[in-house]
Design a protein around this motif. Structure first.
Motif, PDB file in Angstrom:
ATOM      1  N   MET A 230       0.831  -1.195   0.000  1.00 49.74           N
ATOM      2  CA  MET A 230       0.000   0.000   0.000  1.00 49.74           C
ATOM      3  C   MET A 230       0.875   1.258   0.000  1.00 49.74           C
ATOM      4  O   MET A 230       1.859   1.339   0.726  1.00 49.74           O
ATOM      5  CB  MET A 230      -0.905   0.040   1.241  1.00 49.74           C
ATOM      6  N   GLY A 231       0.481   2.230  -0.813  1.00 48.85           N
ATOM      7  CA  GLY A 231       1.237   3.462  -0.925  1.00 48.85           C
ATOM      8  C   GLY A 231       2.144   3.509  -2.129  1.00 48.85           C
ATOM      9  O   GLY A 231       2.578   4.586  -2.545  1.00 48.85           O
ATOM     10  N   GLU A 232       2.434   2.352  -2.717  1.00 46.45           N
ATOM     11  CA  GLU A 232       3.271   2.317  -3.912  1.00 46.45           C
ATOM     12  C   GLU A 232       2.470   2.525  -5.191  1.00 46.45           C
ATOM     13  O   GLU A 232       3.038   2.857  -6.229  1.00 46.45           O
ATOM     14  CB  GLU A 232       4.040   0.990  -3.983  1.00 46.45           C
ATOM     15  N   GLY A 233       1.174   2.312  -5.112  1.00 48.11           N
ATOM     16  CA  GLY A 233       0.309   2.473  -6.272  1.00 48.11           C
ATOM     17  C   GLY A 233      -0.599   3.674  -6.124  1.00 48.11           C
ATOM     18  O   GLY A 233      -0.293   4.618  -5.388  1.00 48.11           O
ATOM     19  N   THR A 234      -1.753   3.617  -6.785  1.00 47.27           N
ATOM     20  CA  THR A 234      -2.637   4.788  -6.847  1.00 47.27           C
ATOM     21  C   THR A 234      -4.063   4.499  -6.383  1.00 47.27           C
ATOM     22  O   THR A 234      -4.975   5.262  -6.674  1.00 47.27           O
ATOM     23  CB  THR A 234      -2.674   5.352  -8.282  1.00 47.27           C
ATOM     24  N   ILE A 235      -4.267   3.400  -5.667  1.00 46.08           N
ATOM     25  CA  ILE A 235      -5.598   3.121  -5.116  1.00 46.08           C
ATOM     26  C   ILE A 235      -5.904   4.103  -3.995  1.00 46.08           C
ATOM     27  O   ILE A 235      -5.040   4.406  -3.158  1.00 46.08           O
ATOM     28  CB  ILE A 235      -5.691   1.666  -4.612  1.00 46.08           C
ATOM     29  N   ARG A 258       2.999  -9.553  -3.612  1.00 46.66           N
ATOM     30  CA  ARG A 258       3.961 -10.360  -4.368  1.00 46.66           C
ATOM     31  C   ARG A 258       5.181 -10.676  -3.506  1.00 46.66           C
ATOM     32  O   ARG A 258       5.735 -11.771  -3.573  1.00 46.66           O
ATOM     33  CB  ARG A 258       4.381  -9.599  -5.630  1.00 46.66           C
ATOM     34  N   ASP A 259       5.589  -9.708  -2.692  1.00 43.31           N
ATOM     35  CA  ASP A 259       6.732  -9.890  -1.795  1.00 43.31           C
ATOM     36  C   ASP A 259       6.213 -10.182  -0.398  1.00 43.31           C
ATOM     37  O   ASP A 259       5.819  -9.275   0.340  1.00 43.31           O
ATOM     38  CB  ASP A 259       7.595  -8.623  -1.811  1.00 43.31           C
ATOM     39  N   HIS A 260       6.226 -11.440  -0.028  1.00 47.42           N
ATOM     40  CA  HIS A 260       5.652 -11.830   1.265  1.00 47.42           C
ATOM     41  C   HIS A 260       6.441 -11.288   2.447  1.00 47.42           C
ATOM     42  O   HIS A 260       5.920 -11.241   3.567  1.00 47.42           O
ATOM     43  CB  HIS A 260       5.577 -13.366   1.364  1.00 47.42           C
ATOM     44  N   THR A 261       7.671 -10.871   2.235  1.00 46.00           N
ATOM     45  CA  THR A 261       8.470 -10.343   3.344  1.00 46.00           C
ATOM     46  C   THR A 261       8.015  -8.948   3.760  1.00 46.00           C
ATOM     47  O   THR A 261       8.468  -8.438   4.784  1.00 46.00           O
ATOM     48  CB  THR A 261       9.964 -10.294   2.975  1.00 46.00           C
ATOM     49  N   ARG A 262       7.098  -8.333   2.991  1.00 48.17           N
ATOM     50  CA  ARG A 262       6.695  -6.953   3.262  1.00 48.17           C
ATOM     51  C   ARG A 262       5.264  -6.841   3.795  1.00 48.17           C
ATOM     52  O   ARG A 262       4.673  -5.767   3.796  1.00 48.17           O
ATOM     53  CB  ARG A 262       6.859  -6.112   1.993  1.00 48.17           C
ATOM     54  N   ILE A 263       4.712  -7.945   4.277  1.00 44.14           N
ATOM     55  CA  ILE A 263       3.337  -7.925   4.780  1.00 44.14           C
ATOM     56  C   ILE A 263       3.168  -6.942   5.931  1.00 44.14           C
ATOM     57  O   ILE A 263       2.203  -6.165   5.970  1.00 44.14           O
ATOM     58  CB  ILE A 263       2.900  -9.352   5.189  1.00 44.14           C
ATOM     59  N   LEU A 264       4.100  -6.934   6.865  1.00 46.98           N
ATOM     60  CA  LEU A 264       3.968  -6.035   8.014  1.00 46.98           C
ATOM     61  C   LEU A 264       4.094  -4.572   7.579  1.00 46.98           C
ATOM     62  O   LEU A 264       3.443  -3.692   8.159  1.00 46.98           O
ATOM     63  CB  LEU A 264       5.006  -6.366   9.080  1.00 46.98           C
ATOM     64  N   GLU A 265       4.906  -4.306   6.570  1.00 46.08           N
ATOM     65  CA  GLU A 265       5.035  -2.950   6.043  1.00 46.08           C
ATOM     66  C   GLU A 265       3.705  -2.479   5.441  1.00 46.08           C
ATOM     67  O   GLU A 265       3.277  -1.335   5.652  1.00 46.08           O
ATOM     68  CB  GLU A 265       6.137  -2.923   4.987  1.00 46.08           C
ATOM     69  N   ALA A 266       3.053  -3.370   4.700  1.00 42.29           N
ATOM     70  CA  ALA A 266       1.756  -3.034   4.109  1.00 42.29           C
ATOM     71  C   ALA A 266       0.710  -2.804   5.190  1.00 42.29           C
ATOM     72  O   ALA A 266      -0.089  -1.857   5.129  1.00 42.29           O
ATOM     73  CB  ALA A 266       1.316  -4.141   3.163  1.00 42.29           C
ATOM     74  N   ALA A 267       0.705  -3.684   6.191  1.00 42.24           N
ATOM     75  CA  ALA A 267      -0.245  -3.529   7.291  1.00 42.24           C
ATOM     76  C   ALA A 267      -0.014  -2.218   8.028  1.00 42.24           C
ATOM     77  O   ALA A 267      -0.972  -1.502   8.368  1.00 42.24           O
ATOM     78  CB  ALA A 267      -0.117  -4.712   8.249  1.00 42.24           C
ATOM     79  N   ASP A 268       1.244  -1.887   8.250  1.00 43.75           N
ATOM     80  CA  ASP A 268       1.575  -0.669   8.990  1.00 43.75           C
ATOM     81  C   ASP A 268       1.078   0.573   8.255  1.00 43.75           C
ATOM     82  O   ASP A 268       0.638   1.546   8.893  1.00 43.75           O
ATOM     83  CB  ASP A 268       3.091  -0.602   9.190  1.00 43.75           C
ATOM     84  N   TYR A 269       1.115   0.562   6.932  1.00 45.46           N
ATOM     85  CA  TYR A 269       0.617   1.694   6.154  1.00 45.46           C
ATOM     86  C   TYR A 269      -0.862   1.953   6.457  1.00 45.46           C
ATOM     87  O   TYR A 269      -1.290   3.097   6.688  1.00 45.46           O
ATOM     88  CB  TYR A 269       0.819   1.438   4.666  1.00 45.46           C
TER      89      TYR A 269
END
Length: 277
Positions: A230-235, A258-269
Motif C-alpha cells: 500500500m502506498g506504492e500504487g494509486t488506489i 507479491r513480496d511476502h516479506t513486506r506484509i507487516l510494512e503493508a499492514a503498517d501503512y
C-alpha cells in the motif's frame, strides 16, 4: 448517532504460502488474524503429498483462532469452460481444493471469476450469452457447492478481468446458497478501472454489498496486476475502507502481496492511516 471513533477498526489478515507461517506466526496469533494459504493453487501440490503439507500447516497454526481459508486452484482453466472434458478436470481441482480445506480446517476457498473483457463487449451481442455462461459455471461448480455446504466452506468468487462488478454478484446469487459469496481483489479492480473502463475500486465494494465476504488487498497502478505494498500504487484507500465500513458481512481483509516479506510494512501503512488494525 453513532460515534465513529467508537466503531472498532477492521482487522487485517494476510495471504501467504505455508513456508512463511513461522515468520508471521506471532503476528497472526497475537491479533488472531484471518489467514489465506496459497500453496493449494498448484497442481503439483494437489496431485502430490499435500497431506504432509497440511499437517505442517496445522502444526504452525496451533493456537490460531482467526478465520482460515485457501486460494483455490485456477491455473489453466476457467470455471465456465465449454469443453466437457476440461470440465471434468476443473471439477476434480475444485474437489481437491475442498479436500485441503477440510483437512486443515479452512472455511473459505477463493475461486476466480470466469468473466472476461471479451464477455463485457459481447454478451449483449448474442442474447442469452450471460445466462449460458452462468449455466456452464453451475455445471462445473454444482457438486463443489454441495460439498462446500456439507463441510462448512464458503466459495468466494474473485474478480479478475471483470468490468461490471455486478456480474459476480448475480453469479453468486444464482446458486441460492449461503456458501457461495463474492470476493474483491483491489488490484484487479484497479487494473480494470484504469485499463478497461471499469468503475473505481470502491464501486466494486458497493456493488457487492453484503455478498462480499473476502477482499484481497494489494496496491497497483491501474495498468497491471502489481500486488504492491500500500502506498506504492494509486488506489484511494480511504474510499475503499469507507465502502467497507458500510457492510455488515465482515469480509476477511487479506493482504495479498507479491513480496511476502513486506506484509507487516503493508499492514503498517493502513494502520498509520487509521483505516485498520
Amino acid at each position: 448517532m453513532t460515534d465513529a471513533a467508537s466503531v472498532p477498526l477492521p482487522t487485517l489478515g494476510a495471504a501467504m504460502p505455508a513456508r512463511m507461517l513461522a515468520h508471521y506466526r506471532d503476528w497472526l496469533i497475537d491479533g488472531q488474524r484471518d489467514l489465506e494459504i496459497q500453496d493449494f493453487v498448484k497442481v503439483e501440490v494437489l496431485n502430490g503429498d499435500w497431506k504432509t503439507l497440511a499437517a505442517e500447516i496445522k502444526k504452525q497454526l496451533s493456537g490460531h483462532s482467526g478465520r482460515l481459508g485457501i486460494h483455490g486452484p485456477f491455473f489453466g482453466f476457467t470455471i465456465d469452460t465449454m469443453d466437457p472434458d476440461v470440465r471434468d478436470v476443473v471439477k476434480k481441482r475444485m474437489m481437491q481444493g475442498l479436500d485441503a480445506c477440510e483437512e486443515i480446517g479452512a472455511t473459505q476457498m477463493v475461486v476466480h471469476s470466469p468473466f472476461t473483457t471479451w464477455d463485457h463487449n459481447n454478451f449483449d451481442n448474442k442474447p442469452g450469452s450471460m445466462d449460458d455462461a452462468i449455466g456452464r459455471v453451475h455445471a462445473v461448480l454444482g457438486e463443489a457447492v454441495k460439498r462446500a455446504e456439507a463441510i462448512g466452506v464458503t466459495l468466494v468468487i474473485e474478480n479478475v478481468e471483470d468490468i461490471d462488478p455486478r456480474w459476480r454478484v448475480r453469479l453468486a446469487e444464482s446458486f441460492g446458497s449461503e456458501q457461495v459469496r463474492v470476493s474483491i481483489d483491489t488490484g484487479h479492480a484497479h487494473y480494470a478501472h484504469g485499463s478497461t473502463g471499469a468503475p473505481p475500486v470502491d464501486y466494486f465494494m458497493v456493488a457487492a454489498g453484503n455478498m462480499l465476504e473476502h477482499v484481497h488487498l494489494q496496491d497497483a497502478d491501474g495498468y497491471a496486476d502489481r500486488h504492491w505494498v500500500m502506498g506504492e500504487g494509486t488506489i484511494r484507500w480511504a474510499s475503499v475502507f469507507r465502502a467497507l465500513s458500510a457492510l455488515t458481512s465482515n469480509p476477511r481483509l487479506i493482504l495479498e502481496l507479491r513480496d511476502h516479506t513486506r506484509i507487516l510494512e503493508a499492514a503498517d501503512y493502513l494502520v498509520k492511516a487509521g483505516l485498520a488494525r
